[in-house]
Design a protein around this motif. Structure first.
Motif, PDB file in Angstrom:
ATOM      1  N   GLU A   1      52.123 -42.967   7.792  1.00 61.08           N
ATOM      2  CA  GLU A   1      50.908 -42.241   7.874  1.00 61.08           C
ATOM      3  C   GLU A   1      51.331 -41.181   8.711  1.00 61.08           C
ATOM      4  O   GLU A   1      51.022 -40.865   9.876  1.00 61.08           O
TER       5      GLU A   1
ATOM      6  N   ASN B   1      48.647 -38.351  10.099  1.00 65.15           N
ATOM      7  CA  ASN B   1      47.573 -38.940  10.511  1.00 65.15           C
ATOM      8  C   ASN B   1      47.186 -38.615  12.092  1.00 65.15           C
ATOM      9  O   ASN B   1      48.098 -38.652  12.878  1.00 65.15           O
TER      10      ASN B   1
ATOM     11  N   ASN C   1      44.414 -41.050   4.920  1.00 65.29           N
ATOM     12  CA  ASN C   1      45.746 -41.288   4.312  1.00 65.29           C
ATOM     13  C   ASN C   1      46.350 -42.827   4.575  1.00 65.29           C
ATOM     14  O   ASN C   1      47.182 -42.792   5.361  1.00 65.29           O
ATOM     15  N   THR C   2      45.381 -43.744   4.250  1.00 60.44           N
ATOM     16  CA  THR C   2      45.692 -45.385   4.288  1.00 60.44           C
ATOM     17  C   THR C   2      45.620 -45.854   3.161  1.00 60.44           C
ATOM     18  O   THR C   2      45.097 -45.319   2.147  1.00 60.44           O
TER      19      THR C   2
ATOM     20  N   GLY D   1      44.318 -41.982  -3.025  1.00 58.75           N
ATOM     21  CA  GLY D   1      45.594 -40.953  -2.725  1.00 58.75           C
ATOM     22  C   GLY D   1      46.696 -41.468  -2.038  1.00 58.75           C
ATOM     23  O   GLY D   1      47.762 -40.985  -2.190  1.00 58.75           O
ATOM     24  N   TYR D   2      46.454 -42.576  -1.255  1.00 56.36           N
ATOM     25  CA  TYR D   2      47.662 -42.995  -0.737  1.00 56.36           C
ATOM     26  C   TYR D   2      48.685 -43.748  -1.511  1.00 56.36           C
ATOM     27  O   TYR D   2      49.897 -43.684  -1.386  1.00 56.36           O
TER      28      TYR D   2
ATOM     29  N   THR E   1      41.711 -30.719   1.480  1.00 51.93           N
ATOM     30  CA  THR E   1      42.322 -31.742   1.087  1.00 51.93           C
ATOM     31  C   THR E   1      42.505 -31.346  -0.594  1.00 51.93           C
ATOM     32  O   THR E   1      41.852 -30.916  -1.365  1.00 51.93           O
TER      33      THR E   1
ATOM     34  N   CYS F   1      43.215 -33.640  -2.776  1.00 53.77           N
ATOM     35  CA  CYS F   1      43.033 -35.012  -3.629  1.00 53.77           C
ATOM     36  C   CYS F   1      41.472 -35.113  -3.864  1.00 53.77           C
ATOM     37  O   CYS F   1      40.887 -35.853  -2.926  1.00 53.77           O
TER      38      CYS F   1
ATOM     39  N   ASN G   1      40.144 -38.855  -3.408  1.00 53.14           N
ATOM     40  CA  ASN G   1      39.932 -39.480  -1.977  1.00 53.14           C
ATOM     41  C   ASN G   1      38.459 -38.639  -1.292  1.00 53.14           C
ATOM     42  O   ASN G   1      37.960 -39.318  -0.810  1.00 53.14           O
TER      43      ASN G   1
ATOM     44  N   CYS H   1      48.455 -36.594  -5.689  1.00 56.90           N
ATOM     45  CA  CYS H   1      48.219 -37.501  -5.072  1.00 56.90           C
ATOM     46  C   CYS H   1      47.920 -38.832  -5.866  1.00 56.90           C
ATOM     47  O   CYS H   1      47.563 -38.611  -7.154  1.00 56.90           O
TER      48      CYS H   1
END
Lengths: 184, 815
Positions: free
Chosen positions: B272, B275, B293-294, B299-300, B512, B514, B517, B652
């Protein structure tokens, strides 16, 4: 539960499991509840016959307007006094897993106050009066209710409901299974 | 059925039974008649008075009597067991129908004995009673088979028998004794042996599982307490909540096991890099920042395969797609199935329900679960009010509404409906404008939007229910249903506008790249904020209201089942929209439902008072299930659009190599090329023409079934008419026999000096007390032996077939 276990033999438990809608655990739980009604008496003799007044201590029965009727119907001596087996039978019929037909049969007997195997207008009046408790309906209102019930349910027009007619009504009622139930 | 409406056959033993004063009560008599009506014989065989007199002198053999009745019983369980048999037919599809029927018949045997043996004066000893049942059951060969099936049948038959347990145990012992005596030791084939043993093992396992489930039943005490204090209505909400909780736990398990767990175990956690976790509470609330972002979000996950044992690999994109597909499809199937089952139970089997309003109120009125004095008093009061209402309604129906009154109600209803539609449109537009136009910093924006929507979702349903009160619908259930419908449409509009906005503007947000997300975060925020507003804030509001009411002593707080249930349905729909991009959302939702349970439970138990209205739990829970299912279907349509028409982000998520989500299946899994034959077949099936054909076919099927149902309704009406006629006939015969037996009675009392010991003293009094009608007929009857016999004798030679007699003809005229 350990104490209750020692009171009922394995054979009895197996029998009860086969003959009621309960599993062994539930039977034991029922015995606990039964014992709680009269700890000393049942402690001495697991099959002690408890008088109706003791059985009516069971919370659901104590507030039920048909409590006494229920006791009488399920009592094997027909006077309202119940042994553990009678009590278990009662709980089994009121349990969630008992089928509608069995429940209907017992409901019919509970409502059949005069025991003539028909729900006549006097039976229906008694049921209504028990249901409304302390509130009072006028005589003409009750007569009208009875008239309407008979109009709906009395298929053969003889002024009383036979078991078949009663079951017909119960079969078409979605709420009966929900309401005619006591969770152990 | 051909013999169903033919004339009864009266035999001597009929009179034997009737002449036994202990058994003679109206119900037993009628049951007997009903049986004989069905016995299929059309000869009116009234044997001469001699045989009847002769039975007076013989000691009645009660065993034979009962068995005679029993034999009839075996052939003709209609009408006593008609419906149950009908029910068994459906059961029979699952497991040997004929077996069950036999068990059922044996049980009916028990019923009959119960009926006859119950009379106080005729009390059989338990032992004797048990013997009777055993002798009856022994006649049934299938029941007495010494095989596991036979044993199972005996068990079912005994269990369903309405006898007391002591008798049942006695019968069981005797039966097993006689079975083992009779059994011929047969050698079982290996296969059969195995089958039986497997069957036994399975049934044992089943009992074990039920036993285990019983000891782990979730929230048992709380449910019991709620049921005892508030009845089935409120507890149906809690049951629904518990059920959703358990379903979500399973979804969480599936999603965790197949998506999150393999990804974590591969060591993907820990990068991460970008983050920033400056304010963890804020992040937790909004799902942004640290969480963006987890593994929580789509997306992760990356597009990779994880090597497992040997050459097998675990492909993350495939696993992600398949797991999600599995969850959604299973949910749709399961919810659809539950809805259908519930619908069948509360609407089809009850012929639309709500028909026998009066009888239902009386026979199903009391809630046997109630266990406290206060609740019982309220229940009595509620039943009283409802009966009052029914009586008023009945009088009201008779009174014709004036044209003006009708017009007024109609106009109000019309305008409220228009108003509701207007509100919906305005709400949708307002949310859209709100999302589109209002310029504010991102931090404010992400909080204000869910706050705004959730406040709308909390207060609008309350407004709807107030509106329904002014609309003056005659049927309160209909009014409630309308409110539910409006609320759910509002929910659909809100969620629809929100998702549509997101799809349209998914590439606007430059922060972002993504959009998946972002959509996931939006849903996460909606769910979290909903918790604060509709759960916590509502509970606090309830507390304040409770305080005010308590202080002013004006009013009591009631638990609004409809609003609360709609709230968890709305919550569930949000979850379904968000789940596809937030694999960890199920965990959030189960924590939320868990907390909801305890908060609502506290509110109910400490602040609320049982409702003064009876709640029709069964049919309303069907509506709730249906709404849940519809919301799931709508989400399914939305997702279908999403996976086939919306391009996925290519920076992503596990599907970054694909253009559309659906390509995972077509290109990735099935490796379909656009020119392969399989692909063209699939395309052919997806053509509009083919789909139209299917729809037309389904419409045709529905039409045929509908026509069939209508035809059956007509048949039922005809049968009812016939039943009425046959009942009239029965009444006539009944009167005839009453006269006849009274006559016998008098003859017997005249002959008292010859056989004094045969005449029971309470004979007459019992006759009088047994039946009013009987009393009436006997009072009008004067003792005229010669005329009485001559009245009856001709009938022995008379053919009284149904066809001969004609429907409208009164049989009395023929005599």
């Amino acid at each position: 539960m350990g104490q209750a276990k020692s009171q009922l033999t394995d054979e009895e438990l197996q029998d009860y499991q086969d003959l009621t809608y309960f599993t062994k655990k539930e039977v034991l739980f029922a015995h606990q509840k039964f014992k709680a009604l009269a700890p000393e008496k049942v402690g001495h003799n697991k099959n002690a016959k408890l008088p109706m007044s003791k059985i009516l201590l069971f919370p659901e029965l104590s507030v039920n307007p048909f409590g006494e009727r229920i006791c009488k119907i399920f009592s094997s001596s027909q006077d309202g006094d119940c042994t553990f087996e009678d009590f278990l039978d009662m709980m089994s019929v009121f349990s969630e897993s008992a089928p509608k037909s069995v429940k209907a049969e017992h409901a019919f007997r509970i409502f059949d106050f005069d025991g003539d195997d028909m729900l006549g207008s006097s039976d229906l009046k008694q049921v209504i009066n028990k249901l409304i408790g302390e509130n009072k309906l006028s005589e003409s209102d009750i007569n009208m209710l009875v008239q309407n019930i008979l109009e709906e349910a009395d298929l053969d027009d003889d002024g009383a409901l036979s078991f078949a007619e009663f079951e017909h009504i119960i079969d078409r009622s979605s709420d009966f299974l929900n309401s005619f139930q006591i969770r152990l | 059925m051909s013999g169903l409406f033919q004339r009864p056959q009266l035999q001597v033993d009929t009179f034997q039974v009737y002449n036994e004063p202990e058994i003679l009560n109206r119900g037993a008599l009628k049951n007997l008649f009903e049986r004989r009506n069905m016995s299929g014989s059309s000869i009116f065989n009234l044997n001469s008075s001699i045989s009847i007199q002769s039975q007076q002198t013989s000691i009645p053999n009660e065993g034979t009597d009962l068995d005679n009745i029993q034999r009839q019983d075996d052939i003709c369980t209609y009408p006593l067991g008609y419906h149950s048999i009908h029910r068994l037919d459906t059961l029979g599809n699952q497991q040997g129908g004929s077996n069950l029927k036999r068990a059922f018949e044996a049980r009916m045997g028990g019923t009959m004995r119960r009926t006859l043996g119950r009379s106080d004066k005729h009390k059989l000893s338990l032992e004797k009673h048990a013997n009777l049942i055993v002798s009856k059951m022994e006649q049934d060969k299938t029941l007495m088979e010494d095989s596991p099936t036979g044993g199972e049948l005996r068990k079912v038959a005994l269990r369903d028998m309405p006898q007391c347990l002591t008798i049942k145990r006695c019968v069981k012992v005797k039966l097993s004794k006689s079975v083992s005596q009779k059994s011929k030791k047969k050698t079982l084939s290996c296969y059969k042996m195995f089958k039986y043993q497997a069957g036994m093992a399975i049934s044992k396992l089943k009992v074990g599982v039920i036993d285990l489930a019983y000891s782990f039943e979730l929230w048992y005490d709380a449910l019991k307490k709620i049921e005892g204090n508030f009845g089935t209505g409120v507890s149906s909400f809690f049951r629904f909540l518990r059920w959703l909780f358990l379903v979500n736990v399973i979804i969480a398990l599936i999603s965790f096991l197949f998506i999150v767990f393999p990804y974590v175990i591969d060591g993907n956690i820990g990068d991460e890099s970008n983050n920033n976790s400056d304010n963890i509470t804020w992040d937790l609330l909004t799902g942004e920042g640290y969480f963006a972002n987890t593994i929580m979000y789509y997306g992760y996950y990356v597009n990779k395969t994880i090597p497992t044992i040997g050459s097998l690999t675990y492909s993350i994109p495939n696993a992600y797609f398949l797991t999600m597909a599995l969850i959604y499809i299973l949910s749709i199937v399961y919810f659809g199935w539950s809805t259908a089952k519930s619908y069948k139970r509360s609407f089809i089997e009850t012929e639309g329900g709500l028909k026998n309003v009066f009888a239902n109120k009386i026979f199903c009125g009391w809630d046997f679960n109630i266990a406290t004095k206060a609740a019982a008093d309220l229940k009595s009061k509620a039943i009283y009010n409802e009966l009052k209402e029914l009586i008023n309604d009945f009088a009201w129906k008779k009174r014709q509404l004036t044209f003006l009154e009708k017009a007024r109600i109609r106009i109000i209803q019309f305008f409220t409906n228009v108003l509701v539609l207007f509100i919906m449109v305005v709400m949708g537009y307002a949310i859209w404008e709100f999302l589109d136009e209002v310029q504010m910093p991102k931090e404010t924006h992400i909080v204000v939007v869910p706050l705004f929507i959730n406040i709308v979702m909390m207060f609008m349903p309350m407004m709807f229910s107030v509106m329904a009160k002014y609309e003056d619908y005659k049927n309160p259930n209909f009014a409630m249903l309308l409110t539910l419908l409006r609320t759910s449409v509002l929910g659909i509009v809100t969620i629809g506008v929100l998702t549509f906005y997101w799809l349209n503007h998914k590439n606007d947000n430059k922060d972002t790249d993504c959009w998946e997300n972002s959509l996931g975060q939006e849903m996460y925020r909606m769910i979290i904020f909903d918790f604060f507003i509709s759960v916590l804030f509502a509970a606090i509001l309830d507390g304040i209201l409770y305080g005010i009411y308590k202080w002013t002593k004006s009013y009591d707080l009631e638990f609004d089942i409809a609003w609360n249930t709609m709230h968890i349905i709305y919550n569930q729909s949000l979850f379904w929209v968000g789940l596809i991009f937030v694999p960890l959302l199920p965990i959030i939702i189960i924590i939320k439902l868990f907390l909801i349970w305890y908060i609502r439970q506290t509110v109910v138990l400490y602040l609320c008072r049982p409702s003064s209205k009876t709640w029709r739990a069964a049919s309303t829970s069907t509506w709730f299930l249906t709404l849940t299912f519809v919301s799931l279907l709508l989400v399914g349509v939305f997702l279908g659009y999403l996976i086939s028409y919306v391009e996925v982000s290519n920076t992503c998520g596990p599907f970054r190599n694909f253009d559309y989500l659906i390509d995972v299946v077509t290109e990735g899994l099935l490796q379909l090329k656009s020119n392969s034959s399989l692909w063209s077949i699939i395309l052919w099936f997806a053509k509009p023409g083919f789909i139209a054909l299917i729809i037309i076919g389904m419409c045709g099927g529905v039409y045929i079934l509908h026509a069939k149902a209508n035809a059956q309704k007509e048949t039922v009406a005809q049968y009812r008419n016939m039943l009425l006629w046959s009942a009239k006939d029965k009444e006539y015969y009944y009167n005839l026999i009453s006269k006849f037996t009274d006559n016998q009675d008098l003859t017997a009392s005249n002959n008292k000096e010859f056989n004094p010991e045969l005449h029971q003293p309470e004979h007459n009094s019992h006759y009088e007390g047994g039946d009013i009608r009987r009393g009436a007929s006997s009072s009008s009857f004067t003792f005229q032996p010669s005329t009485s016999f001559s009245t009856i004798e001709p009938s022995s030679s008379m053919s009284l077939d149904w066809e001969d007699n004609g429907h409208g003809q009164n049989p009395k005229k023929r005599l």
